[in-house]
Design an enzyme around this catalytic site. Structure first.
Site, PDB file in Angstrom:
ATOM      1  CB  ALA A  20      -6.862 -20.143  -3.982  1.00 20.84           C
ATOM      2  N   GLY A  22      -2.800 -17.923  -7.271  1.00 22.40           N
ATOM      3  CA  GLY A  22      -1.649 -17.032  -7.473  1.00 22.40           C
ATOM      4  C   GLY A  22      -0.399 -17.568  -6.794  1.00 22.40           C
ATOM      5  NE  ARG A  23       4.013 -14.014  -8.643  1.00 22.56           N
ATOM      6  CZ  ARG A  23       3.476 -13.481  -9.749  1.00 22.56           C
ATOM      7  NH1 ARG A  23       3.503 -14.145 -10.871  1.00 22.56           N
ATOM      8  NH2 ARG A  23       2.930 -12.275  -9.729  1.00 22.56           N
ATOM      9  CG  MET A  24       2.396 -14.134  -2.216  1.00 17.64           C
ATOM     10  SD  MET A  24       3.621 -14.845  -1.094  1.00 17.64           S
ATOM     11  CE  MET A  24       2.875 -14.495   0.470  1.00 17.64           C
ATOM     12  CB  THR A  89       0.820  -4.196  -2.134  1.00 19.90           C
ATOM     13  OG1 THR A  89       0.672  -4.767  -3.438  1.00 19.90           O
ATOM     14  CG2 THR A  89       1.894  -4.938  -1.374  1.00 19.90           C
ATOM     15  CG  ASN A 116       7.622  -8.396   3.764  1.00 21.51           C
ATOM     16  OD1 ASN A 116       7.624  -9.571   4.135  1.00 21.51           O
ATOM     17  ND2 ASN A 116       8.412  -7.934   2.823  1.00 21.51           N
ATOM     18  CG  PHE A 117       2.199 -11.734   6.110  1.00 14.75           C
ATOM     19  CD1 PHE A 117       1.537 -11.803   7.331  1.00 14.75           C
ATOM     20  CD2 PHE A 117       1.549 -11.157   5.045  1.00 14.75           C
ATOM     21  CE1 PHE A 117       0.248 -11.314   7.479  1.00 14.75           C
ATOM     22  CE2 PHE A 117       0.251 -10.665   5.173  1.00 14.75           C
ATOM     23  CZ  PHE A 117      -0.392 -10.746   6.401  1.00 14.75           C
ATOM     24  CG  HIS A 144       9.795  -6.956  -5.187  1.00 14.50           C
ATOM     25  ND1 HIS A 144      10.206  -5.788  -4.580  1.00 14.50           N
ATOM     26  CD2 HIS A 144       9.171  -7.686  -4.233  1.00 14.50           C
ATOM     27  CE1 HIS A 144       9.829  -5.814  -3.303  1.00 14.50           C
ATOM     28  NE2 HIS A 144       9.205  -6.947  -3.074  1.00 14.50           N
ATOM     29  CE  LYS A 148       5.967  -5.347  -5.355  1.00 19.08           C
ATOM     30  NZ  LYS A 148       4.703  -5.851  -4.784  1.00 19.08           N
TER      31      LYS A 148
HETATM   32  N1  LIG Z   1       2.362  -8.997   2.414  1.00 19.19           N
HETATM   33  C1  LIG Z   1       3.267  -9.859   1.948  1.00 19.19           C
HETATM   34  O1  LIG Z   1       4.069 -10.449   2.707  1.00 19.19           O
HETATM   35  C2  LIG Z   1       3.296 -10.149   0.473  1.00 19.19           C
HETATM   36  C3  LIG Z   1       4.162 -11.112  -0.039  1.00 19.19           C
HETATM   37  C4  LIG Z   1       4.107 -11.377  -1.391  1.00 19.19           C
HETATM   38  C5  LIG Z   1       3.192 -10.703  -2.202  1.00 19.19           C
HETATM   39  N2  LIG Z   1       2.388  -9.765  -1.649  1.00 19.19           N
HETATM   40  C6  LIG Z   1       1.352  -9.085  -2.416  1.00 19.19           C
HETATM   41  O2  LIG Z   1       0.276 -10.003  -2.606  1.00 19.19           O
HETATM   42  C7  LIG Z   1      -0.390  -9.732  -3.837  1.00 19.19           C
HETATM   43  C8  LIG Z   1      -0.410 -11.001  -4.663  1.00 19.19           C
HETATM   44  O3  LIG Z   1       0.901 -11.348  -5.060  1.00 19.19           O
HETATM   45  P1  LIG Z   1       1.193 -12.627  -5.974  1.00 19.19           P
HETATM   46  O4  LIG Z   1       2.630 -12.582  -6.331  1.00 19.19           O
HETATM   47  O5  LIG Z   1       0.630 -13.843  -5.324  1.00 19.19           O
HETATM   48  O6  LIG Z   1       0.316 -12.259  -7.264  1.00 19.19           O
HETATM   49  P2  LIG Z   1      -0.351 -13.253  -8.331  1.00 19.19           P
HETATM   50  O7  LIG Z   1      -0.662 -12.415  -9.526  1.00 19.19           O
HETATM   51  O8  LIG Z   1       0.485 -14.461  -8.500  1.00 19.19           O
HETATM   52  O9  LIG Z   1      -1.721 -13.710  -7.616  1.00 19.19           O
HETATM   53  C9  LIG Z   1      -2.878 -12.948  -7.527  1.00 19.19           C
HETATM   54  C10 LIG Z   1      -4.041 -13.915  -7.703  1.00 19.19           C
HETATM   55  O10 LIG Z   1      -5.254 -13.219  -7.385  1.00 19.19           O
HETATM   56  C11 LIG Z   1      -6.230 -13.668  -8.304  1.00 19.19           C
HETATM   57  N3  LIG Z   1      -7.363 -12.742  -8.337  1.00 19.19           N
HETATM   58  C12 LIG Z   1      -7.517 -11.620  -9.058  1.00 19.19           C
HETATM   59  N4  LIG Z   1      -8.710 -11.056  -8.808  1.00 19.19           N
HETATM   60  C13 LIG Z   1      -9.329 -11.847  -7.902  1.00 19.19           C
HETATM   61  C14 LIG Z   1     -10.585 -11.801  -7.243  1.00 19.19           C
HETATM   62  N5  LIG Z   1     -11.458 -10.810  -7.478  1.00 19.19           N
HETATM   63  N6  LIG Z   1     -10.895 -12.777  -6.342  1.00 19.19           N
HETATM   64  C15 LIG Z   1     -10.041 -13.793  -6.103  1.00 19.19           C
HETATM   65  N7  LIG Z   1      -8.827 -13.903  -6.714  1.00 19.19           N
HETATM   66  C16 LIG Z   1      -8.484 -12.937  -7.595  1.00 19.19           C
HETATM   67  C17 LIG Z   1      -5.474 -13.797  -9.620  1.00 19.19           C
HETATM   68  O11 LIG Z   1      -6.176 -14.591 -10.574  1.00 19.19           O
HETATM   69  C18 LIG Z   1      -4.185 -14.447  -9.129  1.00 19.19           C
HETATM   70  O12 LIG Z   1      -4.294 -15.860  -9.127  1.00 19.19           O
HETATM   71  C19 LIG Z   1       0.363  -8.555  -4.446  1.00 19.19           C
HETATM   72  O13 LIG Z   1      -0.276  -7.346  -4.087  1.00 19.19           O
HETATM   73  C20 LIG Z   1       1.731  -8.631  -3.803  1.00 19.19           C
HETATM   74  O14 LIG Z   1       2.401  -7.401  -3.761  1.00 19.19           O
HETATM   75  C21 LIG Z   1       2.427  -9.473  -0.344  1.00 19.19           C
HETATM   76  O1  LIG Z   2       6.087 -10.353  -4.596  1.00 20.48           O
HETATM   77  C1  LIG Z   2       5.484  -9.338  -4.215  1.00 20.48           C
HETATM   78  O2  LIG Z   2       4.674  -8.725  -4.936  1.00 20.48           O
HETATM   79  C2  LIG Z   2       5.728  -8.841  -2.843  1.00 20.48           C
HETATM   80  N1  LIG Z   2       5.001  -7.848  -2.430  1.00 20.48           N
HETATM   81  C3  LIG Z   2       5.060  -7.263  -1.128  1.00 20.48           C
HETATM   82  C4  LIG Z   2       5.399  -5.796  -1.266  1.00 20.48           C
HETATM   83  O3  LIG Z   2       4.955  -5.144  -2.235  1.00 20.48           O
HETATM   84  O4  LIG Z   2       6.055  -5.264  -0.363  1.00 20.48           O
HETATM   85  C5  LIG Z   2       5.939  -7.996  -0.160  1.00 20.48           C
HETATM   86  C6  LIG Z   2       7.108  -8.643  -0.794  1.00 20.48           C
HETATM   87  C7  LIG Z   2       6.713  -9.499  -1.981  1.00 20.48           C
END
Ligand SMILES: NC(=O)c1ccc[n+]([C@@H]2O[C@H](COP(=O)([O-])OP(=O)(O)OC[C@H]3O[C@@H](n4cnc5c(N)ncnc54)[C@H](O)[C@@H]3O)[C@@H](O)[C@H]2O)c1
Ligand SMILES: O=C(O)C1=N[C@H](C(=O)O)CCC1
Length: 257
Positions: A20, A22-24, A89, A116-117, A144, A148
């Site tokens: 919660a 993190g960036r996403m 991921t 990817n959402f 990216h 990342k």
């Molecule tokens: N599917 C999509 O559309 C999409 C889009 C963006 C990012 N992502 C993926 O989502 C993931 C997160 O990306 P982000 O940029 O938000 O990363 P981030 O590093 O900003 O956030 C991750 C968060 O998870 C927390 N965390 C770590 N271990 C934890 C645990 N055991 N329990 C609860 N929280 C925990 C961290 O402290 C951090 O706040 C990555 O794998 C990224 O590739 C996917």
């Molecule tokens: O910011 C990231 O990390 C993202 N991860 C996903 C991926 O690995 O495809 C989706 C895009 C953003």
């Protein structure tokens, strides 16, 4: 009873967010909070107690954490009977099989895992899969932000697999390539025979090009996420759907049809 009154009697979906801070995760908390049909009941990050989500009565958990913790989180959610929407991921075929195994023991639980959402990104992958059989050559360039953790991206890996499957179905052989790597990695990574190049630069969010080539022409299919709000309509769509889809749903495609 008016439509408005009827709507207000429908219970909001109780949502917990893992990652919660993190960036996403932070963006998901804002989106869930703003959705009239959802209640944000738990915000969990590293060091917090996962049981906060169960204690708060979460019906759906959204996970945007890291590839090294997501499997433990997911196993816990399934064991608790909580459906999950996962954007983190790192899902190999082996990991997906493990998730299917856990779900077999909890037949009512749904899990949506999407690399990817972004709706545009989902369409980009579909268009790439459709184009694949018409072109001799294909390479994927993902770009990216530099914070990342993983490369290549989940999106690029998934696209490569889709493109490779479409090429195989069409009876296409390997892409032509006479180049010998003078420096290791110069030609990128290879996923199911498809070259994938990962770029990291400040200022980027999430971007991908799929470059196709054949005699006398190329086709480039490109998607850009300039802001993480781009992922929110897809996340909310999955939260609304996941409890009605027991078992594993991979990608958003089935939810968009
Ligand atoms: N599917 C999509 O559309 C999409 C889009 C963006 C990012 N992502 C993926 O989502 C993931 C997160 O990306 P982000 O940029 O938000 O990363 P981030 O590093 O900003 O956030 C991750 C968060 O998870 C927390 N965390 C770590 N271990 C934890 C645990 N055991 N329990 C609860 N929280 C925990 C961290 O402290 C951090 O706040 C990555 O794998 C990224 O590739 C996917
Ligand atoms: O910011 C990231 O990390 C993202 N991860 C996903 C991926 O690995 O495809 C989706 C895009 C953003």
């Amino acid at each position: 009873m008016t439509d408005e009154q009827e709507k207000s009697t429908v219970e909001p979906i109780r949502v917990g967010v893992l990652g919660a801070r993190g960036r996403m995760g932070a963006e998901v908390c804002r989106a869930v909070d703003a959705a009239a049909d959802m209640d944000l009941v738990a915000m969990v990050d590293q060091g917090d107690w996962l049981f906060n989500a169960a204690d708060a009565g979460a019906e759906v958990v959204v996970d945007f954490t890291t590839p090294d913790v997501v499997m433990d989180n997911l196993q816990w959610c399934i064991d608790q009977g909580i459906s999950a929407v996962v954007g983190t991921t790192g899902f190999t075929e082996q990991r997906l099989d493990q998730v299917r195994g856990w779900l077999e023991r909890k037949p009512g639980v749904g899990v949506v895992i999407a690399p990817n959402f972004g709706i545009g990104a989902v369409l980009m992958m579909q268009f790439a899969a459709r184009a694949a059989r018409h072109f001799e050559s294909v390479e994927i360039i993902e770009q990216h932000h530099p914070r990342k953790l993983d490369a290549p991206s989940g999106t690029a890996t998934h696209t490569a697999r889709l493109v490779a499957a479409a090429r195989a179905e069409a009876g296409l052989g390997p892409t032509p390539d006479a180049t010998k790597d003078e420096v290791a990695g110069a030609r990128g990574a290879e996923i199911d025979g498809v070259r994938v190049h990962a770029v990291r630069a400040t200022g980027l969010v999430a971007h991908q090009e799929v470059l196709f080539g054949t005699l006398g022409e190329t086709l480039t299919i490109r998607h850009d996420s300039y802001d993480r709000v781009s992922f929110m309509p897809g996340v909310l769509l999955a939260v609304r759907a996941v409890r009605t889809r027991p078992g594993l749903t991979l990608g958003l495609d089935a939810l968009l049809d």
